[in-house]
Design an enzyme around this catalytic site. Sequence first.
Site, mmCIF file in Angstrom:
data_model
loop_
_atom_site.group_PDB
_atom_site.id
_atom_site.type_symbol
_atom_site.label_atom_id
_atom_site.label_comp_id
_atom_site.label_asym_id
_atom_site.label_seq_id
_atom_site.Cartn_x
_atom_site.Cartn_y
_atom_site.Cartn_z
ATOM 1 N N GLU A 34 0.851 -1.118 -0.033
ATOM 2 C CA GLU A 34 0.087 0.137 0.174
ATOM 3 C C GLU A 34 1.044 1.181 0.051
ATOM 4 O O GLU A 34 0.655 2.198 0.776
ATOM 5 C CB GLU A 34 -0.884 0.145 1.199
ATOM 6 C CG GLU A 34 -2.264 -0.776 0.934
ATOM 7 C CD GLU A 34 -3.588 -0.139 1.788
ATOM 8 O OE1 GLU A 34 -4.444 0.442 1.111
ATOM 9 O OE2 GLU A 34 -3.552 -0.723 2.919
ATOM 10 N N TYR A 105 0.358 -7.594 -2.269
ATOM 11 C CA TYR A 105 -0.790 -7.039 -1.471
ATOM 12 C C TYR A 105 -2.267 -7.722 -2.091
ATOM 13 O O TYR A 105 -2.607 -7.322 -3.176
ATOM 14 C CB TYR A 105 -0.705 -5.480 -1.757
ATOM 15 C CG TYR A 105 -1.976 -4.828 -0.942
ATOM 16 C CD1 TYR A 105 -2.574 -5.161 0.232
ATOM 17 C CD2 TYR A 105 -2.420 -3.821 -1.697
ATOM 18 C CE1 TYR A 105 -3.474 -4.584 0.803
ATOM 19 C CE2 TYR A 105 -3.564 -3.240 -1.421
ATOM 20 C CZ TYR A 105 -4.146 -3.344 0.058
ATOM 21 O OH TYR A 105 -5.106 -2.800 0.321
ATOM 22 N N ASP A 146 0.657 -8.329 3.029
ATOM 23 C CA ASP A 146 -0.617 -8.152 3.554
ATOM 24 C C ASP A 146 -1.563 -9.056 2.747
ATOM 25 O O ASP A 146 -2.007 -8.971 1.593
ATOM 26 C CB ASP A 146 -1.112 -6.836 3.528
ATOM 27 C CG ASP A 146 -2.680 -6.680 3.792
ATOM 28 O OD1 ASP A 146 -3.090 -7.566 4.492
ATOM 29 O OD2 ASP A 146 -2.983 -5.549 3.938
ATOM 30 N N ASN A 148 -4.538 -10.132 3.636
ATOM 31 C CA ASN A 148 -6.057 -9.934 4.143
ATOM 32 C C ASN A 148 -6.936 -11.105 4.260
ATOM 33 O O ASN A 148 -8.133 -11.089 4.109
ATOM 34 C CB ASN A 148 -6.531 -9.245 2.941
ATOM 35 C CG ASN A 148 -6.517 -7.472 3.249
ATOM 36 O OD1 ASN A 148 -6.928 -6.830 4.243
ATOM 37 N ND2 ASN A 148 -5.882 -6.829 2.132
ATOM 38 N N ASP A 246 -2.275 1.167 9.973
ATOM 39 C CA ASP A 246 -3.316 0.436 10.909
ATOM 40 C C ASP A 246 -2.489 -1.164 10.925
ATOM 41 O O ASP A 246 -3.112 -1.979 11.618
ATOM 42 C CB ASP A 246 -4.738 0.081 10.351
ATOM 43 C CG ASP A 246 -4.634 0.051 8.781
ATOM 44 O OD1 ASP A 246 -3.639 0.233 8.159
ATOM 45 O OD2 ASP A 246 -5.780 0.073 8.163
ATOM 46 N N HIS A 247 -1.374 -1.246 10.391
ATOM 47 C CA HIS A 247 -0.861 -2.484 10.190
ATOM 48 C C HIS A 247 0.498 -2.409 11.209
ATOM 49 O O HIS A 247 1.312 -1.312 11.069
ATOM 50 C CB HIS A 247 -0.336 -3.279 8.988
ATOM 51 C CG HIS A 247 -1.468 -3.565 7.909
ATOM 52 N ND1 HIS A 247 -1.942 -4.810 7.711
ATOM 53 C CD2 HIS A 247 -2.474 -2.527 7.359
ATOM 54 C CE1 HIS A 247 -3.034 -4.768 6.918
ATOM 55 N NE2 HIS A 247 -3.262 -3.405 6.752
#
Length: 255
Positions: A34, A105, A146, A148, A246-247
């Site tokens: 990101e 990602y 990430d 998810n 937030d990670h």
Amino acid sequence: MLIATWNVNSIRARHERLVAFLERHTPDVVCLQELKCEAEVLEALNLESLGYQVAANCQKTYNGVAILSKRPIEDVAIGLGDGEDDPQARLVSATIDGVRVVSAYIPNGGEVGSDKYVYKLRWLERLRAWLDAHCDPTRPLALCGDFNVAPEARDVFDPAAMEGDTLFHADSRDRLQRILDWGLVDTFRLQHEDAGLYSWWDYRMLAFPKNRGFRIDLILATPSLASRVEGSSIDREERKGKQPSDHAPVLVKIA
């Protein structure tokens, strides 16, 4: 080799924190997700001045992934290269000291049943096909990023309540398991068996202070690399303080 992966949720917003993180841990390899910027913006940040070579797959405003390395980067490849018409910048891979390193990602998926969720599942299937076509499970490889997807119930603060969430839905976990079945090991779990260890917390509803999180940031390795793991950790400190992502970063030390 110390490898880190971190969804910075905008490298411009997190530039100072990234520099401090690199200075504190001095990782050899860092996979970022990101970035949310174009290549020109990434170049202007001059990460090379910190001693890192950079390979990146950039996209304005959304997505974007990069690999930073203190060691020479070779054989850089951008995207999945499977011919599908997909403009989203979600994967970059390179070889570093004989290890194939991948920064990925995976799509969030939005709401279960939505077009975004269908795209997420399809992207995970494409990632498995990319591994089949371009990689060798008998050779050293680190797939970082990430995802998810929280792999197991112990990776979710309330697995019963989150069963229908895109980050823990059975379909998502099934697609992740297929990637693991290709020949990958979750390196964090080689060192830590406990529940309640997370890498992502929502900005809302005091999720971080209450530790209502998910472990969705993973460093997966082929057995030849996983057998050399000496340690792994989640840097919760990076989720604290001023303007955090937030990670939290995940780190693994390879002998």
